[in-house]
Design an enzyme around this catalytic site. Structure first.
Site, mmCIF file in Angstrom:
data_model
loop_
_atom_site.group_PDB
_atom_site.id
_atom_site.type_symbol
_atom_site.label_atom_id
_atom_site.label_comp_id
_atom_site.label_asym_id
_atom_site.label_seq_id
_atom_site.Cartn_x
_atom_site.Cartn_y
_atom_site.Cartn_z
ATOM 1 N N ASP A 1 -3.582 -8.115 6.222
ATOM 2 C CA ASP A 1 -4.871 -7.501 6.522
ATOM 3 C C ASP A 1 -5.709 -7.595 5.257
ATOM 4 O O ASP A 1 -5.193 -7.832 4.161
ATOM 5 C CB ASP A 1 -4.755 -6.057 7.061
ATOM 6 C CG ASP A 1 -3.859 -5.150 6.253
ATOM 7 O OD1 ASP A 1 -3.681 -5.392 5.046
ATOM 8 O OD2 ASP A 1 -3.340 -4.183 6.831
ATOM 9 N N GLU B 1 2.397 -9.223 7.113
ATOM 10 C CA GLU B 1 1.620 -7.983 7.333
ATOM 11 C C GLU B 1 0.168 -8.163 6.902
ATOM 12 O O GLU B 1 -0.435 -7.253 6.319
ATOM 13 C CB GLU B 1 2.256 -6.816 6.557
ATOM 14 C CG GLU B 1 3.725 -6.618 6.857
ATOM 15 C CD GLU B 1 4.329 -5.376 6.202
ATOM 16 O OE1 GLU B 1 3.578 -4.516 5.717
ATOM 17 O OE2 GLU B 1 5.573 -5.283 6.190
HETATM 18 O O1 G3I Z 1 5.192 10.172 13.460
HETATM 19 C C1 G3I Z 1 4.234 11.065 12.903
HETATM 20 C C2 G3I Z 1 3.628 11.907 13.982
HETATM 21 O O2 G3I Z 1 4.634 12.717 14.535
HETATM 22 C C3 G3I Z 1 2.492 12.734 13.378
HETATM 23 O O3 G3I Z 1 1.849 13.449 14.402
HETATM 24 C C4 G3I Z 1 1.469 11.858 12.673
HETATM 25 C C5 G3I Z 1 0.381 12.654 11.980
HETATM 26 O O4 G3I Z 1 -0.174 11.941 10.917
HETATM 27 O O5 G3I Z 1 2.139 11.101 11.704
HETATM 28 C C6 G3I Z 1 3.146 10.260 12.239
HETATM 29 O O6 G3I Z 1 3.718 9.556 11.223
HETATM 30 C C7 G3I Z 1 2.984 8.471 10.696
HETATM 31 C C8 G3I Z 1 3.815 7.222 10.833
HETATM 32 O O7 G3I Z 1 3.161 6.136 10.217
HETATM 33 C C9 G3I Z 1 4.114 6.855 12.288
HETATM 34 O O8 G3I Z 1 2.941 6.471 12.928
HETATM 35 C C10 G3I Z 1 2.671 8.744 9.257
HETATM 36 O O9 G3I Z 1 1.776 9.847 9.145
HETATM 37 C C11 G3I Z 1 2.069 7.534 8.610
HETATM 38 O O10 G3I Z 1 1.928 7.749 7.208
HETATM 39 C C12 G3I Z 1 2.954 6.343 8.852
HETATM 40 O O11 G3I Z 1 2.307 5.242 8.247
HETATM 41 C C13 G3I Z 1 2.973 3.991 8.305
HETATM 42 C C14 G3I Z 1 3.357 3.554 6.906
HETATM 43 O O12 G3I Z 1 3.938 2.262 6.978
HETATM 44 C C15 G3I Z 1 4.350 4.485 6.235
HETATM 45 O O13 G3I Z 1 4.392 4.190 4.886
HETATM 46 C C16 G3I Z 1 1.988 3.000 8.901
HETATM 47 O O14 G3I Z 1 1.752 3.317 10.281
HETATM 48 C C17 G3I Z 1 2.543 1.584 8.792
HETATM 49 O O15 G3I Z 1 1.518 0.690 9.107
HETATM 50 C C18 G3I Z 1 3.007 1.312 7.368
HETATM 51 O O16 G3I Z 1 3.580 0.036 7.365
HETATM 52 C C19 G3I Z 1 4.055 -0.452 6.103
HETATM 53 C C20 G3I Z 1 5.200 -1.413 6.408
HETATM 54 O O17 G3I Z 1 6.176 -0.791 7.183
HETATM 55 C C21 G3I Z 1 5.796 -1.957 5.111
HETATM 56 N N1 G3I Z 1 4.780 -2.548 4.273
HETATM 57 C C22 G3I Z 1 3.615 -1.717 3.996
HETATM 58 C C23 G3I Z 1 2.994 -1.231 5.309
HETATM 59 C C24 G3I Z 1 1.729 -0.450 5.029
HETATM 60 O O18 G3I Z 1 2.005 0.718 4.324
#
Ligand code: G3I
Length: 373
Positions: free
Chosen positions: A286, A284
């Protein structure tokens, strides 16, 4: 321009020849014998620049969020593979490998799972069904899985975090091979740590039953260097290997925010895991930079960032068991860093928001280009 004679001939030949196009990251990685991947948001695949950059530059993809529990298992009795399938179709069309992320995590779980109180036995059934359904759906397509993600607790060095799967109430009470199969000669402390990560062992065994060919990884954050967390993971993986638990690799996430990382320690850590006989994937990567309100980083920080990408790629390439380097997204347009830092950090990836390669891109490509093995 030229004074006449041969110098004019050479000049004309030079301007007539096309400027050699440097190879893509993908071509350089293919040549080096390593996988270069990116986490993908399937909803962006309809954007031409996103899709063409991804297919040109990478030979591996992984869904960033699309097959996490809350997306793929939205209700207790239903699964939704539409987003994941879209990404898999894209990858297969473009002959890219696919990593799966992730089968067990304490985040991005659906409310039906987290808000109801289940018994250990019920939770074990739910988790087994989830793992076997998702891995089974992608059997033969997803070549490597992050089976369990971030099980160790950053606030208690070396200890497992408390989750529904481990101890709230935990699936371990549902019966487990590890606890009952502890070798008679193992020490009490070894036996007790086996029992504490027994639920992880169960997950690996279920995933293996669902697709015996898939490579199974334990994925973790902040364990890239030698530290108490990576020591604990090392002990677990060594124990799994000794007892024949089907684990094939360890993923080091490599979310970097410190612009002076200890790359020698990263390299030593990669080495000790590969000596155990497991692969290492950088899963992952960055490198978050401070940014102004327009999302722009300072030129000197972009250069430091490039150095970090080059050094981490070089560290991976120097160990034959380090077989993949993956970035978490590839364009700053869709990186998670911005929204998760209230837009004080960003610019973390090799391509900018307009898909232009940054210094980090050239650094990564140069490292891949000199890393044939
Ligand atoms: O699905 C909802 C959507 O319905 C809504 O409209 C939108 C509004 O903010 O949010 C959407 O959910 C988001 C979700 O990703 C799906 O895109 C969440 O807000 C957002 O917090 C969530 O973030 C993800 C995060 O994991 C969750 O902790 C990031 O995209 C993703 O890059 C991140 O990835 C993680 C790995 O899985 C594990 N390692 C760490 C890495 C970074 O945190």
């Amino acid at each position: 321009m030229c004074a006449g004679g041969w110098s004019c001939v050479f000049f004309l030949i030079a301007v007539a020849l096309p400027t050699p196009t440097p190879p893509s990251l993908r071509a350089a990685a293919d040549h080096a014998g390593i996988l270069i991947g990116a986490a993908v948001r399937p909803e962006q695949l309809s954007e031409a620049a996103y899709a063409s950059t991804l297919a040109r530059e990478f030979n591996m993809v992984e869904p960033e969020d699309a097959i996490k529990w809350e997306v793929v298992h939205p209700a207790a009795l239903s699964f939704d593979f539409s987003q994941g399938d879209k990404m898999v179709d894209f990858a297969m069309t473009h002959k890219m490998k696919i990593r799966g992320h992730t089968l067990v995590w304490h985040q991005q779980n659906p409310k039906w799972l987290t808000e109801k109180k289940y018994t250990s036995g019920e939770l074990a059934e739910i988790l087994e069904r989830h793992i076997k359904t998702v891995v089974g759906h992608y059997r033969g397509k997803i070549f490597a899985w992050d089976v369990v993600n971030e099980a160790f607790d950053e606030l208690q060095p070396g200890k497992l975090r408390s989750t529904i799967w481990r101890d709230q109430p935990g699936i371990v009470m549902a019966g487990n091979e590890a606890a009952s199969s502890s070798p008679a000669h193992s020490t009490p402390s070894a036996r007790s740590s086996q029992q504490s990560y027994a639920y992880i062992e169960r997950c690996f065994r279920w995933a293996h039953e669902a697709d015996p060919q898939a490579l199974l990884f334990y994925n973790e954050a902040e364990a890239e260097v030698m530290n108490p967390k990576s020591d604990a993971i090392y002990a677990m993986v060594r124990d799994f290997r000794q007892r024949g638990v089907p684990i094939d690799g360890v993923g080091f996430q490599m979310h970097i925010a410190n612009l002076h990382p200890d790359v020698a320690s990263v390299s030593a850590n990669i080495k000790r895991f590969t000596v155990l006989g497991v692969q290492v994937h950088i899963t992952e990567m960055d490198v978050a930079l401070p940014v102004d309100p327009n999302g722009n980083a300072r030129p000197e920080d972009l250069q430091l960032q490039a150095d970090i990408y080059r050094e981490i790629a070089t560290a991976c390439l120097s160990h034959p068991g380090c077989t993949a380097i993956q970035t978490w997204g590839f364009t700053d347009k869709y990186s998670w860093i911005g929204s998760h830092s209230k837009h004080t950090q960003g610019a973390a990836l090799p391509f900018d928001r307009d898909y232009r390669p940054k210094p980090a891109y050239a650094a990564l490509r140069n490292a891949l280009g000199s890393g044939r093995r």
